[in-house]
Write a protein that holds these residues in place. Sequence first.
Motif, PDB file in Angstrom:
ATOM      1  N   ILE A 140       0.857  -1.186   0.000  1.00 23.18           N
ATOM      2  CA  ILE A 140       0.000   0.000   0.000  1.00 23.18           C
ATOM      3  C   ILE A 140       0.887   1.227   0.000  1.00 23.18           C
ATOM      4  CG2 ILE A 140      -1.762   1.299   1.246  1.00 23.18           C
ATOM      5  CD1 ILE A 140      -2.756  -1.378   2.361  1.00 23.18           C
ATOM      6  N   GLY A 141       0.795   1.970  -1.104  1.00 28.16           N
ATOM      7  CA  GLY A 141       1.600   3.176  -1.259  1.00 28.16           C
ATOM      8  C   GLY A 141       0.787   4.434  -0.991  1.00 28.16           C
ATOM      9  N   ALA A 142       1.403   5.558  -1.221  1.00 31.31           N
ATOM     10  CA  ALA A 142       0.771   6.852  -0.979  1.00 31.31           C
ATOM     11  C   ALA A 142      -0.306   7.175  -2.016  1.00 31.31           C
ATOM     12  CB  ALA A 142       1.822   7.952  -0.962  1.00 31.31           C
ATOM     13  N   THR A 143      -0.210   6.552  -3.201  1.00 37.19           N
ATOM     14  CA  THR A 143      -1.175   6.823  -4.262  1.00 37.19           C
ATOM     15  C   THR A 143      -1.689   5.511  -4.842  1.00 37.19           C
ATOM     16  OG1 THR A 143       0.430   6.794  -6.074  1.00 37.19           O
ATOM     17  CG2 THR A 143       0.138   8.897  -4.916  1.00 37.19           C
ATOM     18  N   SER A 144      -2.682   5.614  -5.694  1.00 35.29           N
ATOM     19  CA  SER A 144      -3.209   4.413  -6.344  1.00 35.29           C
ATOM     20  C   SER A 144      -2.171   3.800  -7.291  1.00 35.29           C
ATOM     21  CB  SER A 144      -4.495   4.745  -7.108  1.00 35.29           C
ATOM     22  OG  SER A 144      -4.248   5.713  -8.097  1.00 35.29           O
ATOM     23  N   ARG A 145      -1.254   4.600  -7.778  1.00 34.69           N
ATOM     24  CA  ARG A 145      -0.213   4.086  -8.678  1.00 34.69           C
ATOM     25  C   ARG A 145       0.833   3.260  -7.939  1.00 34.69           C
ATOM     26  NH1 ARG A 145       1.834   8.242 -13.041  1.00 34.69           N
ATOM     27  NH2 ARG A 145       2.819   6.284 -13.645  1.00 34.69           N
ATOM     28  N   THR A 146       0.947   3.479  -6.630  1.00 36.24           N
ATOM     29  CA  THR A 146       1.946   2.742  -5.853  1.00 36.24           C
ATOM     30  C   THR A 146       1.310   1.701  -4.920  1.00 36.24           C
ATOM     31  OG1 THR A 146       1.970   4.493  -4.177  1.00 36.24           O
ATOM     32  CG2 THR A 146       3.635   4.619  -5.925  1.00 36.24           C
ATOM     33  N   THR A 147       0.056   1.396  -5.160  1.00 38.44           N
ATOM     34  CA  THR A 147      -0.633   0.367  -4.388  1.00 38.44           C
ATOM     35  C   THR A 147      -0.890  -0.818  -5.309  1.00 38.44           C
ATOM     36  OG1 THR A 147      -1.649   2.017  -2.948  1.00 38.44           O
ATOM     37  CG2 THR A 147      -2.683  -0.159  -3.009  1.00 38.44           C
ATOM     38  N   PHE A 148      -0.369  -1.983  -4.933  1.00 39.78           N
ATOM     39  CA  PHE A 148      -0.468  -3.150  -5.810  1.00 39.78           C
ATOM     40  C   PHE A 148      -0.408  -4.439  -4.994  1.00 39.78           C
ATOM     41  CE2 PHE A 148       3.943  -2.036  -5.260  1.00 39.78           C
ATOM     42  CZ  PHE A 148       4.565  -3.251  -5.027  1.00 39.78           C
ATOM     43  N   TYR A 149      -0.800  -5.536  -5.636  1.00 39.74           N
ATOM     44  CA  TYR A 149      -0.595  -6.851  -5.038  1.00 39.74           C
ATOM     45  C   TYR A 149       0.271  -7.665  -5.987  1.00 39.74           C
ATOM     46  CZ  TYR A 149      -4.417  -8.630  -8.027  1.00 39.74           C
ATOM     47  OH  TYR A 149      -5.221  -8.986  -9.086  1.00 39.74           O
ATOM     48  N   SER A 150       0.944  -8.645  -5.423  1.00 36.26           N
ATOM     49  CA  SER A 150       1.847  -9.453  -6.241  1.00 36.26           C
ATOM     50  C   SER A 150       1.809 -10.907  -5.803  1.00 36.26           C
ATOM     51  CB  SER A 150       3.270  -8.905  -6.164  1.00 36.26           C
ATOM     52  OG  SER A 150       3.743  -8.963  -4.837  1.00 36.26           O
ATOM     53  N   PHE A 151       2.210 -11.774  -6.723  1.00 34.84           N
ATOM     54  CA  PHE A 151       2.291 -13.203  -6.467  1.00 34.84           C
ATOM     55  C   PHE A 151       3.158 -13.835  -7.536  1.00 34.84           C
ATOM     56  CE2 PHE A 151      -1.451 -12.422  -9.087  1.00 34.84           C
ATOM     57  CZ  PHE A 151      -1.342 -13.362 -10.105  1.00 34.84           C
ATOM     58  N   THR A 152       3.548 -15.070  -7.308  1.00 34.39           N
ATOM     59  CA  THR A 152       4.284 -15.842  -8.300  1.00 34.39           C
ATOM     60  C   THR A 152       3.311 -16.806  -8.945  1.00 34.39           C
ATOM     61  OG1 THR A 152       6.316 -15.670  -7.023  1.00 34.39           O
ATOM     62  CG2 THR A 152       6.210 -17.437  -8.661  1.00 34.39           C
ATOM     63  N   CYS A 153       3.259 -16.815 -10.271  1.00 33.77           N
ATOM     64  CA  CYS A 153       2.353 -17.698 -10.993  1.00 33.77           C
ATOM     65  C   CYS A 153       2.728 -19.154 -10.692  1.00 33.77           C
ATOM     66  CB  CYS A 153       2.424 -17.444 -12.503  1.00 33.77           C
ATOM     67  SG  CYS A 153       1.407 -18.600 -13.461  1.00 33.77           S
ATOM     68  N   PRO A 154       1.781 -19.948 -10.203  1.00 32.61           N
ATOM     69  CA  PRO A 154       2.085 -21.343  -9.898  1.00 32.61           C
ATOM     70  C   PRO A 154       2.267 -22.204 -11.147  1.00 32.61           C
ATOM     71  CG  PRO A 154      -0.226 -20.889  -9.461  1.00 32.61           C
ATOM     72  CD  PRO A 154       0.411 -19.579  -9.824  1.00 32.61           C
ATOM     73  N   GLU A 155       1.855 -21.694 -12.316  1.00 32.21           N
ATOM     74  CA  GLU A 155       1.964 -22.471 -13.554  1.00 32.21           C
ATOM     75  C   GLU A 155       3.254 -22.208 -14.317  1.00 32.21           C
ATOM     76  OE1 GLU A 155      -1.645 -22.334 -15.832  1.00 32.21           O
ATOM     77  OE2 GLU A 155      -2.863 -22.827 -14.086  1.00 32.21           O
ATOM     78  N   CYS A 156       3.654 -20.931 -14.423  1.00 34.50           N
ATOM     79  CA  CYS A 156       4.860 -20.628 -15.207  1.00 34.50           C
ATOM     80  C   CYS A 156       5.986 -20.019 -14.378  1.00 34.50           C
ATOM     81  CB  CYS A 156       4.518 -19.714 -16.388  1.00 34.50           C
ATOM     82  SG  CYS A 156       4.107 -18.018 -15.920  1.00 34.50           S
ATOM     83  N   GLY A 157       5.719 -19.655 -13.134  1.00 30.38           N
ATOM     84  CA  GLY A 157       6.757 -19.109 -12.263  1.00 30.38           C
ATOM     85  C   GLY A 157       7.034 -17.634 -12.424  1.00 30.38           C
ATOM     86  N   SER A 158       6.259 -16.941 -13.253  1.00 34.17           N
ATOM     87  CA  SER A 158       6.460 -15.501 -13.455  1.00 34.17           C
ATOM     88  C   SER A 158       6.058 -14.713 -12.208  1.00 34.17           C
ATOM     89  CB  SER A 158       5.624 -14.993 -14.618  1.00 34.17           C
ATOM     90  OG  SER A 158       6.081 -15.503 -15.834  1.00 34.17           O
TER      91      SER A 158
END
Length: 97
Positions: A51-69
């Motif tokens: 969670i960042g100061a703006t909507s541009r710096t707020t994101f979620y992330s994960f590693t794809c279980p199928e390709c590893g990206s």
Amino acid sequence: MTESARPAVPGITAASAFAGMRRVSPVVFKAGCPDCRGRFELAASALRLAIGATSRTTFYSFTCPECGSAVRKPAGERVVELLTGGGVRTLRLHPTV
């Protein structure tokens, strides 16, 4: 320091306090990978929310279980609410001055 075997509230034990509670299923989130186009469900432990100061710096992330990206997607207010309510670990980003 000693622990008392007596309940904190007279007449209430841990067993009676939790009586009637049902087992809760773990929360899962549906997600997709933009690289391999895979669709899958992820446990809260597989996601991270920043969670960042703006909507541009707020994101979620994960590693794809199928390709590893490594996948990073923007998170609006509703997504932040759902992820935090579902137990996703959250990192608060501090703005640089």
